[in-house]
Motif scaffolding. Structure first.
Motif, PDB file in Angstrom:
ATOM      1  N   SER A  94      -0.778  -6.346 -10.361  1.00 16.19           N
ATOM      2  CA  SER A  94      -1.850  -5.422 -10.706  1.00 16.19           C
ATOM      3  C   SER A  94      -1.760  -4.217  -9.774  1.00 16.19           C
ATOM      4  CB  SER A  94      -3.226  -6.095 -10.595  1.00 16.19           C
ATOM      5  OG  SER A  94      -3.473  -6.504  -9.265  1.00 16.19           O
ATOM      6  N   VAL A  95      -2.304  -3.113 -10.256  1.00 16.99           N
ATOM      7  CA  VAL A  95      -2.327  -1.897  -9.442  1.00 16.99           C
ATOM      8  C   VAL A  95      -3.756  -1.380  -9.398  1.00 16.99           C
ATOM      9  CG1 VAL A  95       0.064  -1.157  -9.743  1.00 16.99           C
ATOM     10  CG2 VAL A  95      -1.647  -0.519 -11.456  1.00 16.99           C
ATOM     11  N   GLU A  96      -4.022  -0.643  -8.329  1.00 18.11           N
ATOM     12  CA  GLU A  96      -5.366  -0.147  -8.136  1.00 18.11           C
ATOM     13  C   GLU A  96      -5.323   1.099  -7.266  1.00 18.11           C
ATOM     14  OE1 GLU A  96      -9.591  -2.343  -7.099  1.00 18.11           O
ATOM     15  OE2 GLU A  96      -7.871  -2.758  -5.828  1.00 18.11           O
ATOM     16  N   ARG A  97      -6.296   1.978  -7.519  1.00 19.69           N
ATOM     17  CA  ARG A  97      -6.485   3.114  -6.630  1.00 19.69           C
ATOM     18  C   ARG A  97      -7.892   2.926  -6.051  1.00 19.69           C
ATOM     19  NH1 ARG A  97      -4.348   7.813  -4.934  1.00 19.69           N
ATOM     20  NH2 ARG A  97      -5.492   9.752  -5.136  1.00 19.69           N
ATOM     21  N   PRO A  98      -7.991   2.186  -4.969  1.00 21.94           N
ATOM     22  CA  PRO A  98      -9.306   1.775  -4.475  1.00 21.94           C
ATOM     23  C   PRO A  98     -10.128   2.924  -3.891  1.00 21.94           C
ATOM     24  CG  PRO A  98      -7.586   1.089  -2.956  1.00 21.94           C
ATOM     25  CD  PRO A  98      -6.889   1.638  -4.160  1.00 21.94           C
ATOM     26  N   ASP A  99      -9.462   3.989  -3.490  1.00 23.55           N
ATOM     27  CA  ASP A  99     -10.197   5.136  -2.951  1.00 23.55           C
ATOM     28  C   ASP A  99      -9.408   6.384  -3.312  1.00 23.55           C
ATOM     29  OD1 ASP A  99      -8.995   3.858   0.137  1.00 23.55           O
ATOM     30  OD2 ASP A  99      -8.054   5.398  -1.082  1.00 23.55           O
ATOM     31  N   GLY A 100      -9.743   7.496  -2.715  1.00 17.98           N
ATOM     32  CA  GLY A 100      -9.100   8.741  -3.120  1.00 17.98           C
ATOM     33  C   GLY A 100      -7.700   8.945  -2.620  1.00 17.98           C
ATOM     34  N   SER A 101      -7.223   8.023  -1.770  1.00 18.13           N
ATOM     35  CA  SER A 101      -5.901   8.270  -1.205  1.00 18.13           C
ATOM     36  C   SER A 101      -4.915   7.124  -1.406  1.00 18.13           C
ATOM     37  CB  SER A 101      -6.023   8.584   0.287  1.00 18.13           C
ATOM     38  OG  SER A 101      -6.600   7.493   0.977  1.00 18.13           O
ATOM     39  N   PHE A 144      -2.961   3.827  -3.134  1.00 19.02           N
ATOM     40  CA  PHE A 144      -2.523   3.277  -4.419  1.00 19.02           C
ATOM     41  C   PHE A 144      -1.841   1.957  -4.080  1.00 19.02           C
ATOM     42  CE2 PHE A 144      -1.279   2.895  -8.627  1.00 19.02           C
ATOM     43  CZ  PHE A 144       0.095   2.945  -8.840  1.00 19.02           C
ATOM     44  N   THR A 145      -2.363   0.863  -4.623  1.00 15.45           N
ATOM     45  CA  THR A 145      -1.869  -0.446  -4.193  1.00 15.45           C
ATOM     46  C   THR A 145      -1.212  -1.217  -5.330  1.00 15.45           C
ATOM     47  OG1 THR A 145      -3.987  -1.522  -4.646  1.00 15.45           O
ATOM     48  CG2 THR A 145      -3.663  -0.632  -2.437  1.00 15.45           C
ATOM     49  N   ARG A 173       0.809  -1.215   0.000  1.00 12.50           N
ATOM     50  CA  ARG A 173       0.000   0.000   0.000  1.00 12.50           C
ATOM     51  C   ARG A 173       0.841   1.263   0.000  1.00 12.50           C
ATOM     52  NH1 ARG A 173      -3.168  -3.825   2.384  1.00 12.50           N
ATOM     53  NH2 ARG A 173      -5.332  -3.794   1.703  1.00 12.50           N
ATOM     54  N   CYS A 174       0.305   2.255  -0.644  1.00 15.36           N
ATOM     55  CA  CYS A 174       0.993   3.541  -0.782  1.00 15.36           C
ATOM     56  C   CYS A 174      -0.045   4.657  -0.656  1.00 15.36           C
ATOM     57  CB  CYS A 174       1.671   3.602  -2.152  1.00 15.36           C
ATOM     58  SG  CYS A 174       2.308   5.210  -2.644  1.00 15.36           S
TER      59      CYS A 174
END
Lengths: 115, 113
Positions: free
Chosen positions: A66-73, A75-76, A22-23
């Motif tokens: 894979s990468v994802e931005r699951p919410d507004g903050s 980046f996984t 997580r980032c």
């Protein structure tokens, strides 16, 4: 000064397991990146991400990543089935713009150990 | 494909000694050049960068680097190092309009007080 943060700082997992790194990028940045550094080797680009899409990826970034931005903050980076050779330091970075002259700000890294 | 070479993998100095870390790259076109530093337990930070103009670039904490196009080099220098300069130093190059830097392997600098 705003910083990129990453969690966890160290992750130990068994081969074949899924991991999510997580980032949290800097809040007004729009472009996000993942890099990795295998011990003793170079920092290598994995993927860049903008507007909920991958902008560019390297040959390292295969189907198990894979990468994802699951919410507004957040980046996984997800690795579906880890291999021993995935053991590395994983760095997240972010930048305001996607342009060669804009600085990428790096997080402290997550050390992934696959056993 | 471009590559970046850092010839010194480990450097050990005493305080007040002068520092020069070598960086060479293999790309013949327009390049953007960077030096990053990673202090123990911390994130990569930009020390300095070169895009165009004066080939002698001054960065933070008294560091400077000189771009010598004919030698494909961008060596990092500091006239007098301090114990707090102990860190890993990475040279990076991007080119051809790409925002993705290619990193060197890094140089570990240890400064003894």
């Amino acid at each position: 000064e705003p910083e990129v943060t990453q969690t966890p700082s160290h992750q130990v997992t068994q081969m074949g397991q899924e991991v999510i790194l997580r980032c949290v990028p800097i809040s007004n940045h729009l472009y996000f990146y993942w890099y990795r550094q295998i011990l003793g080797q170079k920092v290598e680009f994995l993927v860049s991400f903008y507007n909920n899409e991958i902008s560019e990826k390297s040959e390292i970034f295969d189907d198990q990543f894979s990468v994802e931005r699951p919410d507004g903050s957040n980046f996984t980076l997800k690795i579906r089935s880890t291999k021993l050779e995935d053991s590395a330091m994983y760095f997240c970075a972010s930048s305001e713009e996607l342009a060669e002259h804009y600085e990428q700000y790096f997080g402290p890294g997550t050390r992934l150990t696959v056993t | 494909a471009q590559s970046v070479s850092q010839h010194n993998h480990h450097v050990i100095l005493s305080e007040a000694a002068s520092l020069e870390l070598g960086c060479n790259y293999s790309y013949g076109g327009t390049v953007n050049l960077f030096w990053y530093v990673q202090y123990p337990g911390q994130h990569l930070q930009l020390l300095l960068k070169y895009f165009s103009g004066d080939p002698l670039v001054k960065g933070i904490k008294g560091f400077e680097a000189e771009f010598i196009k004919s030698k494909f080099s961008f060596n990092l220098r500091k006239p007098s190092v301090q114990w707090s300069d102990t860190a890993e130093y990475f040279c990076a190059v991007s080119s051809g309009g790409s925002y993705i830097p290619t990193f060197g392997r890094g140089t570990s600098l240890i400064v003894h007080p």
